[in-house]
Design a protein around this motif. Structure first.
Motif, PDB file in Angstrom:
ATOM      1  N   ASP A 174      29.446 -40.395 -12.023  1.00  0.00           N
ATOM      2  CA  ASP A 174      30.642 -39.681 -12.475  1.00  0.00           C
ATOM      3  C   ASP A 174      30.299 -38.352 -13.142  1.00  0.00           C
ATOM      4  OD1 ASP A 174      32.114 -41.788 -11.532  1.00  0.00           O
ATOM      5  OD2 ASP A 174      32.485 -42.687 -13.498  1.00  0.00           O
ATOM      6  N   ASP A 198      37.912 -35.961  -4.724  1.00  0.00           N
ATOM      7  CA  ASP A 198      37.618 -37.398  -4.717  1.00  0.00           C
ATOM      8  C   ASP A 198      37.435 -37.919  -3.300  1.00  0.00           C
ATOM      9  OD1 ASP A 198      37.830 -37.456  -7.485  1.00  0.00           O
ATOM     10  OD2 ASP A 198      39.982 -37.941  -7.442  1.00  0.00           O
ATOM     11  N   ARG A 249      42.477 -34.285  -6.129  1.00  0.00           N
ATOM     12  CA  ARG A 249      42.191 -35.490  -5.355  1.00  0.00           C
ATOM     13  C   ARG A 249      41.390 -35.160  -4.098  1.00  0.00           C
ATOM     14  NH1 ARG A 249      45.129 -38.448  -1.258  1.00  0.00           N
ATOM     15  NH2 ARG A 249      44.642 -40.684  -1.332  1.00  0.00           N
TER      16      ARG A 249
END
Length: 298
Positions: free
Chosen positions: A116, A104, A101
């Motif tokens: 992506d 991200d 994460r």
């Protein structure tokens, strides 16, 4: 070029904040791209405070911090170029989210327009650059990874930015011996790619492993700095000598080192009014008896 010029950090102290404590006192040194600078000192010497000031996590009381001649102003543009990795990798992850994460969050803040597929390729490359197998680490939770893997993922996160300088604060102190060497070799590889690194440590052996320059800090002040081989090959300040004498050696009994009381510049030294004296090219030493030796520090 990252430049610290007489950087000082003072904290309020006392029951009502009427007193003050100087954690960092007029520290000056530079770190260039592709150069590793070791900042060495005992616990409480101000090492981490300097790292936090560089990263904008703690304000500077006086003095200046500049990057390529521009005063450091923490913000998105600054953090795109300067990042930090800290001692405890587990504290940098939320245990309820997968470890990747952190990538991200970088994408949302700095690369929102990247598709992506392209982003997945960038993440995979960054993970491989820190010598991890993406299939083994991506998609896992922090508790499923080792401290060394988590530490390297944090470095991979930094590589996804246009990074020019990394503050590495005791990043090997919680790792086992073999993993420490892996992380240090990783930093050596990043140095070859032009990344500047401030390596903060209390471990002399690790500090000298890959650093071109060394800064020795004691009680918030620099006592010796310069070329690593000169600082440790010919230590002149009593504190530096004491640090070296305290390093355990195989097959030798360890005895607490006797403090070196003489000062290389007290009896016969330059008449300059600065607290660091250049003894040879790129080797600077403080007078051990300042401010009591009669010279006034700058």
């Amino acid at each position: 070029m990252l430049t610290l010029d007489h950087v000082t950090k003072t904290y309020r102290a006392g029951a009502f904040g009427g007193g003050s404590v100087t954690a960092v006192d007029r520290v000056s040194f530079t770190a260039a791209p592709g150069e590793v600078v070791s900042l060495i000192g005992e616990s409480g010497s101000g090492k981490s405070t300097i790292g936090r000031m560089i990263l904008g996590l703690t304000g500077v009381s006086s003095g200046t911090l500049t990057l390529d001649g521009q005063r450091v102003r923490p913000g998105k543009d600054f953090y795109r170029r300067v990042q930090g990795v800290f001692q405890d990798p587990f504290s940098c992850y939320n245990p309820v989210f997968r470890a990747d994460r952190v990538f991200d969050l970088v994408r949302r803040a700095y690369h929102p327009g990247v598709g992506d597929k392209e982003w997945a390729d960038r993440v995979e490359k960054a993970v491989r650059d820190v010598r991890l197998d993406p299939a083994q680490v991506l998609g896992r939770y922090p508790h499923q990874l080792s401290g060394g893997q988590l530490q390297r993922l944090l470095i991979a996160r930094a590589l996804l930015l246009d990074l020019s300088f990394l503050v590495a604060d005791e990043i090997t102190s919680m790792l086992d011996a073999s993993t420490r060497i892996d992380v240090l070799n990783l930093l050596a590889g990043l140095k070859e790619r032009g990344l500047g690194v401030l390596y903060i440590t209390h471990d002399l052996a690790l500090g000298t492993y890959l650093a071109e320059k060394t800064v020795v800090l004691r009680r918030g002040r620099i006592v010796e700095r310069g070329d690593t081989q000169k600082v440790f090959g010919n230590p002149l300040h009593p504190y530096t000598r004491t640090l070296l004498a305290a390093v355990p050696r195989l097959n030798q009994p360890w005895d607490p080192p006797e403090p070196v009381r003489s000062c290389a510049f007290h009896e016969a030294g330059p008449s300059a009014t600065t607290d660091l004296y250049e003894t040879e090219p790129d080797h600077f030493v403080a007078c051990a008896q300042l401010p009591d030796c009669g010279r006034t520090p700058a």
